[in-house]
Design a protein around this motif. Structure first.
Motif, PDB file in Angstrom:
ATOM      1  N   GLU A  43      20.306 -22.937 -13.366  1.00 56.78           N
ATOM      2  CA  GLU A  43      20.277 -23.642 -14.649  1.00 56.78           C
ATOM      3  C   GLU A  43      19.044 -23.231 -15.454  1.00 56.78           C
ATOM      4  OE1 GLU A  43      22.443 -27.818 -13.477  1.00 56.78           O
ATOM      5  OE2 GLU A  43      20.281 -27.652 -13.311  1.00 56.78           O
ATOM      6  N   PRO A  44      19.128 -23.218 -16.751  1.00 55.41           N
ATOM      7  CA  PRO A  44      20.308 -23.514 -17.554  1.00 55.41           C
ATOM      8  C   PRO A  44      21.287 -22.336 -17.571  1.00 55.41           C
ATOM      9  CG  PRO A  44      18.468 -22.952 -18.975  1.00 55.41           C
ATOM     10  CD  PRO A  44      17.940 -22.969 -17.576  1.00 55.41           C
ATOM     11  N   ALA A  78      13.379 -22.554 -11.387  1.00 60.15           N
ATOM     12  CA  ALA A  78      12.632 -23.236 -12.445  1.00 60.15           C
ATOM     13  C   ALA A  78      12.494 -24.690 -11.993  1.00 60.15           C
ATOM     14  CB  ALA A  78      13.376 -23.167 -13.773  1.00 60.15           C
ATOM     15  N   THR A  91      25.705 -26.725 -23.072  1.00 59.83           N
ATOM     16  CA  THR A  91      24.551 -26.301 -22.274  1.00 59.83           C
ATOM     17  C   THR A  91      23.763 -25.205 -22.986  1.00 59.83           C
ATOM     18  OG1 THR A  91      25.978 -24.802 -21.044  1.00 59.83           O
ATOM     19  CG2 THR A  91      25.566 -26.956 -20.064  1.00 59.83           C
ATOM     20  N   GLU A 126       8.487 -34.125 -16.035  1.00 56.15           N
ATOM     21  CA  GLU A 126       8.933 -32.839 -16.578  1.00 56.15           C
ATOM     22  C   GLU A 126       7.845 -32.177 -17.416  1.00 56.15           C
ATOM     23  OE1 GLU A 126      11.406 -31.444 -15.429  1.00 56.15           O
ATOM     24  OE2 GLU A 126      12.219 -33.190 -14.412  1.00 56.15           O
ATOM     25  N   TYR A 159      22.373 -33.139 -22.724  1.00 54.64           N
ATOM     26  CA  TYR A 159      22.640 -31.793 -22.199  1.00 54.64           C
ATOM     27  C   TYR A 159      23.821 -31.864 -21.221  1.00 54.64           C
ATOM     28  CZ  TYR A 159      21.854 -27.434 -19.595  1.00 54.64           C
ATOM     29  OH  TYR A 159      21.991 -26.219 -18.991  1.00 54.64           O
ATOM     30  N   PHE A 208      15.229 -31.168 -16.257  1.00 51.55           N
ATOM     31  CA  PHE A 208      14.409 -30.054 -15.770  1.00 51.55           C
ATOM     32  C   PHE A 208      13.534 -29.484 -16.869  1.00 51.55           C
ATOM     33  CE2 PHE A 208      18.454 -28.142 -17.061  1.00 51.55           C
ATOM     34  CZ  PHE A 208      18.075 -27.005 -17.758  1.00 51.55           C
ATOM     35  N   TRP A 209      12.593 -28.654 -16.452  1.00 56.09           N
ATOM     36  CA  TRP A 209      11.687 -27.927 -17.348  1.00 56.09           C
ATOM     37  C   TRP A 209      12.072 -26.459 -17.244  1.00 56.09           C
ATOM     38  CZ3 TRP A 209       8.019 -27.716 -20.999  1.00 56.09           C
ATOM     39  CH2 TRP A 209       7.150 -26.626 -21.036  1.00 56.09           C
ATOM     40  N   ASN A 210      12.415 -25.813 -18.347  1.00 59.59           N
ATOM     41  CA  ASN A 210      12.927 -24.439 -18.246  1.00 59.59           C
ATOM     42  C   ASN A 210      11.860 -23.386 -18.554  1.00 59.59           C
ATOM     43  OD1 ASN A 210      12.647 -24.338 -21.023  1.00 59.59           O
ATOM     44  ND2 ASN A 210      14.669 -23.449 -21.378  1.00 59.59           N
ATOM     45  N   ALA A 222      15.309 -27.466 -11.916  1.00 62.81           N
ATOM     46  CA  ALA A 222      16.623 -26.912 -12.269  1.00 62.81           C
ATOM     47  C   ALA A 222      17.435 -26.714 -10.984  1.00 62.81           C
ATOM     48  CB  ALA A 222      16.459 -25.586 -12.997  1.00 62.81           C
TER      49      ALA A 222
END
Lengths: 98, 364
Positions: free
Chosen positions: A75-76, A52, B80, B173, B136, B144-146, A55
Protein backbone atom coordinates in the motif's frame (compact mmCIF):
# COMPACT_ATOMS: atom_id res chain seq x y z
CA UNK A 1 -3.85 -14.00 -0.35
CA UNK A 2 -1.79 -13.11 2.67
CA UNK A 3 -2.10 -9.70 4.31
CA UNK A 4 0.80 -8.45 6.37
CA UNK A 5 1.33 -5.39 8.53
CA UNK A 6 -0.99 -2.48 9.19
CA UNK A 7 -1.39 -0.10 12.09
CA UNK A 8 -1.68 -3.02 14.49
CA UNK A 9 -0.77 -6.69 14.49
CA UNK A 10 -3.84 -8.87 14.86
CA UNK A 11 -2.85 -12.52 15.31
CA UNK A 12 -6.31 -13.65 14.23
CA UNK A 13 -5.98 -12.02 10.82
CA UNK A 14 -2.56 -13.42 9.94
CA UNK A 15 -3.56 -16.68 8.34
CA UNK A 16 -3.71 -16.65 4.54
CA UNK A 17 -7.11 -16.32 2.89
CA UNK A 18 -7.78 -19.01 0.29
CA UNK A 19 -10.61 -18.77 -2.21
CA UNK A 20 -11.76 -21.78 -4.22
CA UNK A 21 -13.25 -20.27 -7.35
CA UNK A 22 -15.27 -23.42 -8.11
CA UNK A 23 -17.31 -22.95 -4.95
CA UNK A 24 -18.09 -19.27 -5.48
CA UNK A 25 -21.50 -17.94 -6.44
CA UNK A 26 -21.54 -17.01 -10.14
CA UNK A 27 -21.53 -13.24 -9.63
CA UNK A 28 -18.52 -13.32 -7.32
CA UNK A 29 -16.66 -15.79 -9.51
CA UNK A 30 -17.17 -13.62 -12.57
CA UNK A 31 -16.15 -10.47 -10.71
CA UNK A 32 -12.96 -12.17 -9.56
CA UNK A 33 -12.16 -13.56 -13.01
CA UNK A 34 -12.73 -10.15 -14.59
CA UNK A 35 -10.47 -8.54 -11.99
CA UNK A 36 -7.69 -11.08 -12.63
CA UNK A 37 -7.92 -10.47 -16.39
CA UNK A 38 -8.15 -6.67 -16.06
CA UNK A 39 -5.09 -6.60 -13.82
CA UNK A 40 -3.20 -8.77 -16.33
CA UNK A 41 -2.19 -10.68 -13.23
CA UNK A 42 -0.16 -13.49 -14.79
CA UNK A 43 1.97 -11.03 -16.76
CA UNK A 44 2.86 -8.90 -13.74
CA UNK A 45 6.28 -9.41 -12.30
CA UNK A 46 6.53 -10.07 -8.58
CA UNK A 47 8.55 -7.53 -6.67
CA UNK A 48 9.37 -7.19 -3.02
CA UNK A 49 7.07 -4.77 -1.27
CA UNK A 50 8.90 -1.80 0.23
CA UNK A 51 7.75 -1.47 3.82
CA UNK A 52 6.21 1.91 4.61
CA UNK A 53 5.18 2.53 8.23
CA UNK A 54 1.81 0.93 9.00
CA UNK A 55 1.10 0.23 5.33
CA UNK A 56 -0.07 -3.28 4.59
CA UNK A 57 1.58 -5.68 2.20
CA UNK A 58 -0.31 -8.24 0.15
CA UNK A 59 1.00 -11.45 -1.31
CA UNK A 60 -1.39 -12.82 -3.91
CA UNK A 61 -0.91 -16.27 -5.35
CA UNK A 62 -3.25 -17.50 -8.08
CA UNK A 63 -3.31 -20.98 -9.59
CA UNK A 64 -5.65 -21.37 -12.58
CA UNK A 65 -4.94 -25.04 -13.11
CA UNK A 66 -2.37 -24.56 -15.82
CA UNK A 67 -0.12 -21.94 -14.27
CA UNK A 68 0.64 -20.40 -10.93
CA UNK A 69 1.83 -16.89 -10.25
CA UNK A 70 2.65 -14.81 -7.17
CA UNK A 71 2.57 -11.04 -6.85
CA UNK A 72 3.66 -8.87 -3.93
CA UNK A 73 1.95 -5.52 -3.47
CA UNK A 74 2.40 -2.75 -0.96
CA UNK A 75 0.00 0.00 0.00
CA UNK A 76 -0.83 2.45 -1.33
CA UNK A 77 -1.81 0.47 -4.42
CA UNK A 78 -1.86 3.10 -7.13
CA UNK A 79 -3.06 0.86 -9.98
CA UNK A 80 -6.89 0.73 -9.87
CA UNK A 81 -6.90 -2.69 -11.58
CA UNK A 82 -4.71 -4.19 -8.86
CA UNK A 83 -6.78 -2.52 -6.14
CA UNK A 84 -9.92 -3.96 -7.74
CA UNK A 85 -8.30 -7.40 -7.65
CA UNK A 86 -7.53 -7.07 -3.93
CA UNK A 87 -11.09 -5.88 -3.30
CA UNK A 88 -12.52 -8.79 -5.32
CA UNK A 89 -10.50 -11.33 -3.33
CA UNK A 90 -11.55 -9.69 -0.08
CA UNK A 91 -15.19 -9.80 -1.16
CA UNK A 92 -14.90 -13.51 -1.91
CA UNK A 93 -13.05 -14.28 1.29
CA UNK A 94 -15.80 -12.71 3.39
CA UNK A 95 -17.72 -15.96 3.08
CA UNK A 96 -15.27 -18.39 1.49
CA UNK A 97 -12.28 -18.60 3.75
CA UNK A 98 -10.22 -21.72 3.39
CA UNK B 1 -14.29 34.82 19.97
CA UNK B 2 -16.89 32.68 18.15
CA UNK B 3 -16.97 29.05 19.11
CA UNK B 4 -17.88 26.90 16.13
CA UNK B 5 -18.15 23.16 16.66
CA UNK B 6 -16.21 20.62 14.67
CA UNK B 7 -18.55 17.64 14.61
CA UNK B 8 -17.32 14.75 16.69
CA UNK B 9 -14.01 16.34 17.60
CA UNK B 10 -14.73 19.49 19.55
CA UNK B 11 -12.65 20.15 22.61
CA UNK B 12 -14.91 22.52 24.40
CA UNK B 13 -13.17 24.62 27.02
CA UNK B 14 -14.94 25.86 30.11
CA UNK B 15 -12.80 28.98 30.25
CA UNK B 16 -13.40 31.49 27.47
CA UNK B 17 -10.43 32.00 25.12
CA UNK B 18 -9.98 35.60 26.26
CA UNK B 19 -9.42 34.46 29.83
CA UNK B 20 -7.08 31.71 28.69
CA UNK B 21 -5.03 34.30 26.83
CA UNK B 22 -4.78 36.43 29.93
CA UNK B 23 -3.61 33.44 31.92
CA UNK B 24 -1.13 32.61 29.17
CA UNK B 25 0.29 36.11 29.35
CA UNK B 26 0.24 36.77 33.09
CA UNK B 27 -0.03 33.45 34.93
CA UNK B 28 2.65 31.36 36.55
CA UNK B 29 4.84 29.18 34.36
CA UNK B 30 2.60 26.18 34.95
CA UNK B 31 -0.58 28.18 34.35
CA UNK B 32 0.86 29.67 31.17
CA UNK B 33 1.80 26.27 29.86
CA UNK B 34 -1.66 24.85 30.49
CA UNK B 35 -3.41 27.86 28.98
CA UNK B 36 -1.17 27.83 25.92
CA UNK B 37 -1.81 24.17 25.32
CA UNK B 38 -5.55 24.57 25.72
CA UNK B 39 -5.61 27.46 23.31
CA UNK B 40 -3.57 25.65 20.73
CA UNK B 41 -5.48 22.39 20.88
CA UNK B 42 -8.93 23.88 20.93
CA UNK B 43 -10.61 22.87 17.70
CA UNK B 44 -11.86 26.38 17.14
CA UNK B 45 -8.57 28.18 17.68
CA UNK B 46 -6.35 29.23 14.86
CA UNK B 47 -2.97 28.13 16.15
CA UNK B 48 -1.31 30.82 14.10
CA UNK B 49 -2.99 33.50 16.15
CA UNK B 50 -2.55 31.77 19.49
CA UNK B 51 1.16 31.26 19.10
CA UNK B 52 2.08 34.50 17.39
CA UNK B 53 0.23 36.55 20.00
CA UNK B 54 2.26 34.96 22.76
CA UNK B 55 5.68 35.12 21.18
CA UNK B 56 6.76 37.96 23.44
CA UNK B 57 6.11 36.05 26.67
CA UNK B 58 9.37 35.25 28.46
CA UNK B 59 10.01 31.52 28.50
CA UNK B 60 7.72 30.88 25.56
CA UNK B 61 10.26 30.07 22.91
CA UNK B 62 9.26 29.26 19.39
CA UNK B 63 11.48 28.29 16.44
CA UNK B 64 10.53 31.37 14.51
CA UNK B 65 8.06 34.20 14.45
CA UNK B 66 6.14 32.53 11.66
CA UNK B 67 5.76 29.08 13.27
CA UNK B 68 2.31 27.82 12.45
CA UNK B 69 0.88 24.65 10.96
CA UNK B 70 -0.02 24.40 7.30
CA UNK B 71 -2.65 21.71 7.16
CA UNK B 72 -4.39 20.35 4.08
CA UNK B 73 -6.98 17.60 4.30
CA UNK B 74 -7.82 15.68 1.13
CA UNK B 75 -10.74 13.37 0.40
CA UNK B 76 -9.99 10.21 -1.59
CA UNK B 77 -13.74 9.63 -2.07
CA UNK B 78 -13.24 5.91 -1.30
CA UNK B 79 -10.71 5.45 -4.08
CA UNK B 80 -7.03 4.71 -3.46
CA UNK B 81 -5.52 7.48 -5.52
CA UNK B 82 -3.52 9.90 -3.40
CA UNK B 83 -3.84 12.57 -2.28
CA UNK B 84 -7.43 13.16 -3.51
CA UNK B 85 -9.47 16.35 -3.60
CA UNK B 86 -8.69 19.17 -1.17
CA UNK B 87 -11.57 19.59 1.29
CA UNK B 88 -10.07 21.72 4.05
CA UNK B 89 -7.09 24.06 4.05
CA UNK B 90 -5.39 25.79 6.94
CA UNK B 91 -7.75 28.28 8.53
CA UNK B 92 -10.89 26.99 6.82
CA UNK B 93 -13.98 26.53 8.93
CA UNK B 94 -15.05 23.02 9.95
CA UNK B 95 -16.59 21.04 7.12
CA UNK B 96 -19.08 19.04 9.22
CA UNK B 97 -17.46 15.89 7.86
CA UNK B 98 -16.23 14.09 10.99
CA UNK B 99 -13.18 12.45 9.37
CA UNK B 100 -12.03 15.68 7.75
CA UNK B 101 -12.43 17.75 10.89
CA UNK B 102 -10.92 15.12 13.18
CA UNK B 103 -7.87 14.85 10.92
CA UNK B 104 -7.54 18.65 10.82
CA UNK B 105 -7.87 19.00 14.59
CA UNK B 106 -5.65 16.01 15.28
CA UNK B 107 -2.87 17.34 13.11
CA UNK B 108 -3.25 20.70 14.86
CA UNK B 109 -2.98 19.13 18.31
CA UNK B 110 0.06 17.11 17.23
CA UNK B 111 1.72 20.16 15.71
CA UNK B 112 1.02 22.12 18.90
CA UNK B 113 2.56 19.39 21.05
CA UNK B 114 5.79 19.23 19.06
CA UNK B 115 6.05 23.01 18.90
CA UNK B 116 5.28 23.80 22.52
CA UNK B 117 7.01 20.87 24.21
CA UNK B 118 9.97 20.24 21.90
CA UNK B 119 10.12 23.52 19.96
CA UNK B 120 9.81 21.47 16.77
CA UNK B 121 8.27 23.23 13.80
CA UNK B 122 6.35 20.46 12.03
CA UNK B 123 7.51 17.08 10.74
CA UNK B 124 10.85 18.28 9.41
CA UNK B 125 11.34 21.10 11.96
CA UNK B 126 11.23 23.46 9.00
CA UNK B 127 7.50 24.01 8.67
CA UNK B 128 6.68 21.10 6.36
CA UNK B 129 3.01 21.22 5.31
CA UNK B 130 0.86 18.59 7.02
CA UNK B 131 -1.01 16.58 4.41
CA UNK B 132 -3.62 13.99 5.17
CA UNK B 133 -6.13 12.02 3.13
CA UNK B 134 -9.40 10.76 4.60
CA UNK B 135 -12.06 8.42 3.19
CA UNK B 136 -9.30 6.32 1.65
CA UNK B 137 -10.48 3.11 -0.02
CA UNK B 138 -13.65 1.15 0.57
CA UNK B 139 -14.30 0.05 4.15
CA UNK B 140 -10.58 0.48 4.61
CA UNK B 141 -9.37 -0.77 8.01
CA UNK B 142 -6.07 1.02 8.35
CA UNK B 143 -4.08 4.24 8.55
CA UNK B 144 -0.51 4.74 7.35
CA UNK B 145 2.28 7.18 6.53
CA UNK B 146 3.44 6.88 2.92
CA UNK B 147 6.58 8.95 3.23
CA UNK B 148 4.99 12.28 2.45
CA UNK B 149 1.52 12.24 3.98
CA UNK B 150 -0.90 10.53 6.35
CA UNK B 151 -3.72 8.31 5.08
CA UNK B 152 -6.84 7.32 7.03
CA UNK B 153 -9.51 4.77 6.19
CA UNK B 154 -13.14 4.91 7.31
CA UNK B 155 -13.03 1.43 8.84
CA UNK B 156 -15.53 -1.25 7.89
CA UNK B 157 -18.07 -0.21 10.51
CA UNK B 158 -18.23 -3.85 11.56
CA UNK B 159 -15.00 -4.26 13.55
CA UNK B 160 -13.41 -0.85 13.11
CA UNK B 161 -14.68 2.69 13.34
CA UNK B 162 -13.10 5.53 11.37
CA UNK B 163 -9.34 5.77 11.90
CA UNK B 164 -9.43 9.49 12.65
CA UNK B 165 -11.37 8.86 15.85
CA UNK B 166 -8.26 8.54 18.05
CA UNK B 167 -5.95 11.52 18.46
CA UNK B 168 -3.09 9.19 19.38
CA UNK B 169 -3.44 7.37 16.05
CA UNK B 170 -3.17 10.64 14.14
CA UNK B 171 -0.12 11.60 16.22
CA UNK B 172 1.27 8.10 15.70
CA UNK B 173 1.18 8.55 11.94
CA UNK B 174 2.65 12.05 12.01
CA UNK B 175 5.46 10.83 14.26
CA UNK B 176 6.47 8.31 11.59
CA UNK B 177 7.30 11.40 9.56
CA UNK B 178 9.35 12.87 12.39
CA UNK B 179 11.27 9.61 12.82
CA UNK B 180 11.90 9.47 9.09
CA UNK B 181 13.30 12.99 9.25
CA UNK B 182 15.52 12.30 12.25
CA UNK B 183 16.84 8.82 13.06
CA UNK B 184 15.51 7.17 9.88
CA UNK B 185 15.01 3.94 11.79
CA UNK B 186 14.81 1.07 9.30
CA UNK B 187 11.32 -0.41 9.35
CA UNK B 188 12.28 -3.99 10.13
CA UNK B 189 13.29 -5.96 13.21
CA UNK B 190 14.31 -4.08 16.35
CA UNK B 191 14.89 -0.75 14.59
CA UNK B 192 11.43 -1.13 13.05
CA UNK B 193 9.93 -1.91 16.46
CA UNK B 194 11.66 1.21 17.82
CA UNK B 195 10.18 3.18 14.92
CA UNK B 196 6.75 1.87 15.89
CA UNK B 197 7.34 2.45 19.58
CA UNK B 198 8.34 6.08 19.04
CA UNK B 199 5.06 6.61 17.18
CA UNK B 200 3.15 5.06 20.08
CA UNK B 201 5.09 7.01 22.71
CA UNK B 202 4.58 10.38 21.07
CA UNK B 203 1.06 9.41 20.03
CA UNK B 204 0.23 8.85 23.68
CA UNK B 205 2.09 11.99 24.76
CA UNK B 206 0.14 14.15 22.32
CA UNK B 207 -3.09 12.80 23.80
CA UNK B 208 -1.88 13.24 27.38
CA UNK B 209 -0.74 16.79 26.61
CA UNK B 210 -4.09 17.66 25.03
CA UNK B 211 -5.89 16.25 28.07
CA UNK B 212 -3.41 17.73 30.58
CA UNK B 213 -3.03 14.32 32.18
CA UNK B 214 -0.28 13.17 34.49
CA UNK B 215 1.50 9.88 33.82
CA UNK B 216 -0.44 8.37 36.69
CA UNK B 217 -3.82 9.43 35.28
CA UNK B 218 -3.22 8.66 31.60
CA UNK B 219 -4.75 5.54 30.04
CA UNK B 220 -1.60 4.77 27.98
CA UNK B 221 -3.77 3.23 25.28
CA UNK B 222 -3.27 3.58 21.53
CA UNK B 223 -6.38 3.58 19.38
CA UNK B 224 -9.06 3.70 22.02
CA UNK B 225 -12.42 4.07 20.26
CA UNK B 226 -11.26 2.38 17.06
CA UNK B 227 -13.03 -0.89 17.78
CA UNK B 228 -16.78 -1.20 17.41
CA UNK B 229 -18.78 -2.62 20.30
CA UNK B 230 -18.55 -6.00 18.57
CA UNK B 231 -14.84 -6.39 19.34
CA UNK B 232 -13.62 -7.66 22.68
CA UNK B 233 -10.97 -5.08 23.35
CA UNK B 234 -10.34 -1.52 24.46
CA UNK B 235 -7.64 -0.40 22.01
CA UNK B 236 -4.90 -1.52 19.63
CA UNK B 237 -2.13 -1.44 22.22
CA UNK B 238 -1.37 -0.58 25.83
CA UNK B 239 1.95 0.91 26.89
CA UNK B 240 1.04 0.32 30.51
CA UNK B 241 0.21 -3.35 30.08
CA UNK B 242 1.35 -4.67 26.68
CA UNK B 243 -0.55 -7.79 25.66
CA UNK B 244 -3.86 -6.81 27.28
CA UNK B 245 -5.47 -4.43 24.78
CA UNK B 246 -7.74 -6.97 23.06
CA UNK B 247 -8.71 -10.61 23.18
CA UNK B 248 -11.22 -11.26 20.45
CA UNK B 249 -12.47 -14.41 18.68
CA UNK B 250 -11.77 -12.92 15.24
CA UNK B 251 -8.81 -10.56 15.80
CA UNK B 252 -7.06 -12.90 18.23
CA UNK B 253 -5.29 -11.93 21.42
CA UNK B 254 -2.96 -8.95 21.75
CA UNK B 255 0.45 -10.65 21.66
CA UNK B 256 2.67 -7.72 22.53
CA UNK B 257 5.41 -8.61 25.00
CA UNK B 258 6.27 -6.22 27.84
CA UNK B 259 9.80 -7.59 28.32
CA UNK B 260 12.60 -9.24 26.35
CA UNK B 261 11.56 -12.62 27.77
CA UNK B 262 8.59 -12.47 25.42
CA UNK B 263 10.46 -11.11 22.37
CA UNK B 264 8.85 -12.59 19.26
CA UNK B 265 11.03 -13.76 16.40
CA UNK B 266 8.97 -13.75 13.23
CA UNK B 267 9.16 -12.86 9.56
CA UNK B 268 5.61 -11.46 9.62
CA UNK B 269 4.96 -7.72 9.90
CA UNK B 270 8.54 -6.79 8.98
CA UNK B 271 9.88 -8.84 11.85
CA UNK B 272 7.11 -8.15 14.33
CA UNK B 273 7.45 -4.37 14.42
CA UNK B 274 3.95 -3.94 15.89
CA UNK B 275 4.53 -6.78 18.35
CA UNK B 276 7.97 -6.21 19.84
CA UNK B 277 7.33 -2.46 20.09
CA UNK B 278 5.61 -3.41 23.34
CA UNK B 279 9.04 -3.71 25.00
CA UNK B 280 10.34 -0.14 24.43
CA UNK B 281 6.76 1.10 24.90
CA UNK B 282 6.69 -0.38 28.37
CA UNK B 283 10.15 0.96 29.19
CA UNK B 284 8.86 4.45 28.41
CA UNK B 285 5.79 3.93 30.56
CA UNK B 286 7.93 2.74 33.48
CA UNK B 287 10.30 5.71 33.14
CA UNK B 288 7.45 8.22 32.87
CA UNK B 289 5.59 6.89 35.89
CA UNK B 290 8.82 6.67 37.91
CA UNK B 291 9.48 10.36 37.23
CA UNK B 292 5.86 11.23 38.02
CA UNK B 293 4.06 14.36 36.89
CA UNK B 294 3.51 14.97 33.20
CA UNK B 295 5.17 12.35 31.02
CA UNK B 296 6.22 14.86 28.40
CA UNK B 297 8.25 16.98 30.84
CA UNK B 298 11.07 14.51 31.50
CA UNK B 299 10.61 11.10 29.88
CA UNK B 300 9.22 12.69 26.70
CA UNK B 301 12.06 15.19 26.48
CA UNK B 302 14.62 12.42 26.97
CA UNK B 303 13.03 10.17 24.33
CA UNK B 304 12.83 13.07 21.89
CA UNK B 305 16.50 13.91 22.45
CA UNK B 306 17.42 10.25 21.89
CA UNK B 307 15.43 10.23 18.63
CA UNK B 308 17.51 13.22 17.46
CA UNK B 309 20.81 11.95 18.85
CA UNK B 310 23.22 11.74 15.95
CA UNK B 311 24.80 8.67 17.51
CA UNK B 312 21.56 6.74 16.99
CA UNK B 313 21.92 4.65 13.85
CA UNK B 314 19.08 3.72 11.47
CA UNK B 315 19.63 0.06 12.37
CA UNK B 316 19.63 0.69 16.12
CA UNK B 317 18.77 -2.15 18.48
CA UNK B 318 16.73 -1.73 21.65
CA UNK B 319 20.00 -1.68 23.63
CA UNK B 320 21.48 1.04 21.43
CA UNK B 321 18.38 3.20 21.82
CA UNK B 322 18.32 2.56 25.56
CA UNK B 323 21.92 3.75 25.76
CA UNK B 324 20.99 6.99 23.95
CA UNK B 325 18.08 7.62 26.33
CA UNK B 326 20.42 7.05 29.26
CA UNK B 327 23.02 9.44 27.88
CA UNK B 328 20.43 12.10 27.13
CA UNK B 329 18.89 11.72 30.59
CA UNK B 330 22.30 12.40 32.11
CA UNK B 331 22.90 15.40 29.86
CA UNK B 332 19.47 16.93 30.37
CA UNK B 333 18.55 16.05 33.96
CA UNK B 334 21.59 14.52 35.65
CA UNK B 335 22.62 11.23 37.22
CA UNK B 336 19.40 10.56 39.13
CA UNK B 337 17.35 10.74 35.95
CA UNK B 338 19.87 8.51 34.24
CA UNK B 339 19.34 5.93 36.97
CA UNK B 340 15.57 6.08 36.46
CA UNK B 341 16.04 5.43 32.76
CA UNK B 342 18.47 2.56 33.32
CA UNK B 343 16.07 0.95 35.79
CA UNK B 344 13.12 1.25 33.37
CA UNK B 345 15.10 -0.52 30.66
CA UNK B 346 16.42 -3.12 33.11
CA UNK B 347 12.83 -3.92 34.09
CA UNK B 348 11.99 -4.84 30.48
CA UNK B 349 15.16 -6.88 30.10
CA UNK B 350 17.38 -4.40 28.27
CA UNK B 351 20.72 -3.62 29.87
CA UNK B 352 22.04 -0.11 29.50
CA UNK B 353 25.79 0.26 29.20
CA UNK B 354 27.02 2.34 32.13
CA UNK B 355 28.31 5.87 31.85
CA UNK B 356 26.82 6.62 28.43
CA UNK B 357 27.58 10.20 27.47
CA UNK B 358 26.52 12.55 24.75
CA UNK B 359 29.22 14.17 22.69
CA UNK B 360 26.96 16.55 20.87
CA UNK B 361 23.30 16.39 20.10
CA UNK B 362 21.98 16.51 16.57
CA UNK B 363 21.19 20.07 15.49
CA UNK B 364 21.75 21.52 18.94
Amino acid sequence: MRVDGGLAAFPGLRKPVTVDVATLPVARRERLQRAVAAADFFARSARPARPAPDARAYTIEIDDGTRSHTLALAEPIADPALQALVDAIRACSATDVG
Amino acid sequence: MPHAHARGACRCTILPPALLRRIALRGTARQREAALATLATDATMRITRATSALLAVPGTTLPSATAAPRRTIHDAAHATTLPGKVVRNEGDLPTRDAETDEAYDGLGATYAYYLQVHQRHSIDDAGMPLEATVHYGKQYDNAFWNGTQMVFGDGDGDLFNRFTVSLDVIAHELTHGVTEDEARLVYVGQSGALNESLSDVFGSLVKQYARKQTAAKADWLIGEGLFTAKVHGVALRSLKAPGTAFDDPLLGKDDQPATMDGYVRTSADNGGVHTNSGIPNHAFYLAATAFGGHAWEKAGVIWYAALRDKALKPTATFAAFAERTSAQADRLFGATAQQVIAEAWRAVGVTVAGGARVARSRRT
